[in-house]
Scaffold this active site. Structure first.
Site, PDB file in Angstrom:
ATOM      1  N   THR A 183     -21.697  34.429   3.667  1.00 18.56           N
ATOM      2  CA  THR A 183     -20.998  33.305   4.660  1.00 18.56           C
ATOM      3  C   THR A 183     -20.052  34.095   5.377  1.00 18.56           C
ATOM      4  OG1 THR A 183     -21.842  31.780   2.997  1.00 18.56           O
ATOM      5  CG2 THR A 183     -19.865  31.061   4.618  1.00 18.56           C
ATOM      6  N   GLU A 246     -24.413  33.074   7.934  1.00 20.57           N
ATOM      7  CA  GLU A 246     -25.076  33.816   6.971  1.00 20.57           C
ATOM      8  C   GLU A 246     -25.363  35.138   7.354  1.00 20.57           C
ATOM      9  OE1 GLU A 246     -23.521  30.647   5.095  1.00 20.57           O
ATOM     10  OE2 GLU A 246     -25.196  30.310   6.306  1.00 20.57           O
ATOM     11  N   CYS A 288     -15.940  20.274   1.179  1.00 15.77           N
ATOM     12  CA  CYS A 288     -16.357  20.654   2.564  1.00 15.77           C
ATOM     13  C   CYS A 288     -17.645  19.778   2.670  1.00 15.77           C
ATOM     14  CB  CYS A 288     -16.948  22.024   2.649  1.00 15.77           C
ATOM     15  SG  CYS A 288     -18.117  22.680   1.469  1.00 15.77           S
TER      16      CYS A 288
END
Ligand SMILES: Cc1cc2nc3c(=O)[nH]c(=O)nc-3n(C[C@H](O)[C@H](O)[C@H](O)COP(=O)(O)OP(=O)(O)OC[C@H]3O[C@@H](n4cnc5c(N)ncnc54)[C@H](O)[C@@H]3O)c2cc1C
Length: 467
Positions: A183, A246, A288
């Site tokens: 990430t 990613e 998140c």
């Protein structure tokens, strides 16, 4: 602390080796497939200077003696864990996607604990590095997941599928291998490599935690592809400002000086690191993801208004259900943080059962929320022509009459982005696999639940003797 603008310019100074769609990209900062992801990270910097959010987005560091961005902070009190979740929710709602700094933050805290257990020398090395990270306000890519190859075989049986130490000398170590699903790697200043699994005796070379610059010689990045990448930056992007990122990262004989090697062959410290990280990061999903889901709920509610169905009981009920499931995820993330305990190092750790229950919920509840969003949006979210067609002088006016309004079109694209479109990669698949696939949480829950206490409670009420 860096401002968002300083963060952007700090990325331009790197000599990153990054490949996108088969091409080497020299300056990724303005690349249309990278910039929306950088914009998402930049929000973590902007909030630290925003009077409305600064108290949440910053913290006092005992190490530097000054204010630091919360994403480089060590959890020194239970409130730090709660504030982390609250900040993640705000950022998740602002960006509607992954803002990419949580893996690094959770990794720093887990490594604080692991190096403290490893001994004073390892801990001092780590603290020395951490002070620099806090002072320079860096983005740390937390690199744990190895390619793993055949999951039934151990790392030593297939070394190319795991990052490992291949040489040691007086100056440091040389690492080789790869980390996948990284990430925000292309938006980071440093990569913190950590073991991706608990290692056994004989697997010491795989038990390595070390920091390398994102542009260190031997580091190559290949950007992950998302389903509708080509729409980024265009009218059909869905989320017109931000996206996640990613990356596959190759480590081809990367030299790391001893000053940046925190764990080398210490199996116990590496197991501590793994477990501490998993706890922190599984609770992070209680921050998140509810923030991201708030956006999906908002888009669904706005569409219901556009469609004139917002007064219908079943529509209201579906929106309530979406909110109920979202708050369930958030509530457990907060509870895992509120029921924290102090580790001997002085760092506070989340409740392991609740943190894993939080992430287990995340592997399920967003799927129902997405189903309800798709139900409320109607079929047009999948069949609508490009929004670019709305501006065409010939076909545009006729199409607008069908679609209704540009607002409706844009909201439909956003729902598509967050359900089965490009955004589904960070949202839904990240919900499933990020911080570990569902079974990984069930293993921890099984290990931490006091089964005997529950059996004894039942036996007592059933009128049975407890041995
Ligand atoms: C969007 C996204 C972001 C991510 N970000 C990061 C990041 O920043 N840093 C990072 O390090 N990682 C990151 N990850 C990686 C994430 O932690 C892994 O995807 C997760 O641990 C699962 O690993 P895997 O993808 O290799 O799947 P696998 O481990 O192959 O899992 C697939 C299935 O196989 C099963 N399985 C796996 N091994 C075994 C076994 N030995 N026996 C039986 N069954 C098994 C699993 O239970 C699962 O059902 C990210 C992943 C995603 C999708």
């Amino acid at each position: 602390m860096k401002t968002a603008e300083e963060y952007l310019s700090s990325l331009r100074d790197r000599a990153l080796v990054l490949w996108i769609d088969g091409q080497r990209v020299d300056d990724p900062v303005d690349h249309p497939k990278v910039r929306p992801a950088i914009n998402a990270v930049a929000e973590t910097y902007r909030l630290a200077h925003d009077p409305e959010h600064a108290a949440l987005a910053t913290a006092h560091s005992e190490l530097t003696g000054g204010a630091v961005n919360r994403f480089t902070h060590i959890f020194r009190q239970p409130e730090d864990l709660i504030r982390k979740i609250e900040l993640q929710r705000i950022l998740g709602r602002i960006t509607g996607t992954c803002f990419q700094r949580c893996v690094g933050m959770d990794g720093l805290n887990a490594l604080f604990i692991a190096t403290w257990e490893a001994g004073p020398e390892a801990h001092a090395r780590f603290l020395d590095w951490l002070v620099g990270v806090q002072e320079r306000d860096e983005v740390i890519c937390g690199a744990m997941t190895d390619p793993k190859g055949d999951r039934s075989r151990r790392p030593a049986e297939q070394p190319d599928h795991y990052l490992r130490v291949v040489a040691r000398d007086a100056d440091g170590i040389v690492i080789r291998g790869a980390k996948i699903h990284q990430t925000g790697a292309a938006n980071a200043h440093q990569i913190l490599v950590m073991p991706g699994a608990a290692m056994r005796p004989g697997e010491e070379d795989f038990a390595v935690a070390a920091a390398v610059a994102a542009d260190a010689p031997g580091v190559t990045m290949i950007l992950g592809r998302q389903p509708s990448d080509e729409r980024k930056g265009g009218p059909d992007a869905g989320n017109c400002r931000y996206c996640g990122q990613e990356v596959v990262v190759l480590f081809e004989d990367v030299r790391v000086p001893w000053s940046r090697v925190f764990i080398d062959g210490d199996l116990a410290a590496s197991a501590t690191l793994l477990e501490a990280f998993a706890g922190y990061h599984r609770a992070s999903y209680g921050g998140c993801k509810p923030g991201n889901l708030d956006v999906l709920i908002g888009a669904s509610a706005a569409l219901a208004r556009e469609h004139g169905v917002d007064g219908a009981h079943h529509v209201k009920d579906k929106l309530i259900e979406m909110a109920h499931l979202t708050e369930t995820i958030h509530g457990v993330g907060l509870a895992a943080s509120a029921r924290s305990t102090r580790h001997g190092s002085g760092v506070w750790q989340v409740d392991p059962i609740l943190a894993n229950v939080c992430k287990q919920n995340v592997t399920r509840l967003p799927y129902e929320i997405v189903r309800l969003a798709e139900d409320l949006a109607g079929g047009m979210m999948a069949t609508m022509p490009s929004l670019a067609d709305l501006d065409h002088p010939e076909i545009g006016p006729r199409l607008r009459a069908i679609i209704g309004s540009e607002a409706r079109g844009r909201l439909l694209r956003l729902v598509e982005f967050m359900t089965y479109g490009a955004g589904a990669v960070p949202l839904r698949i990240e919900c499933m696999h990020g911080a570990g696939s569902p079974q990984a949480q069930r293993i921890v829950i099984q290990r931490h639940i006091d089964w005997q206490a529950r059996i004894e409670a039942a036996r007592r009420l059933a009128g049975l003797e407890n041995p």
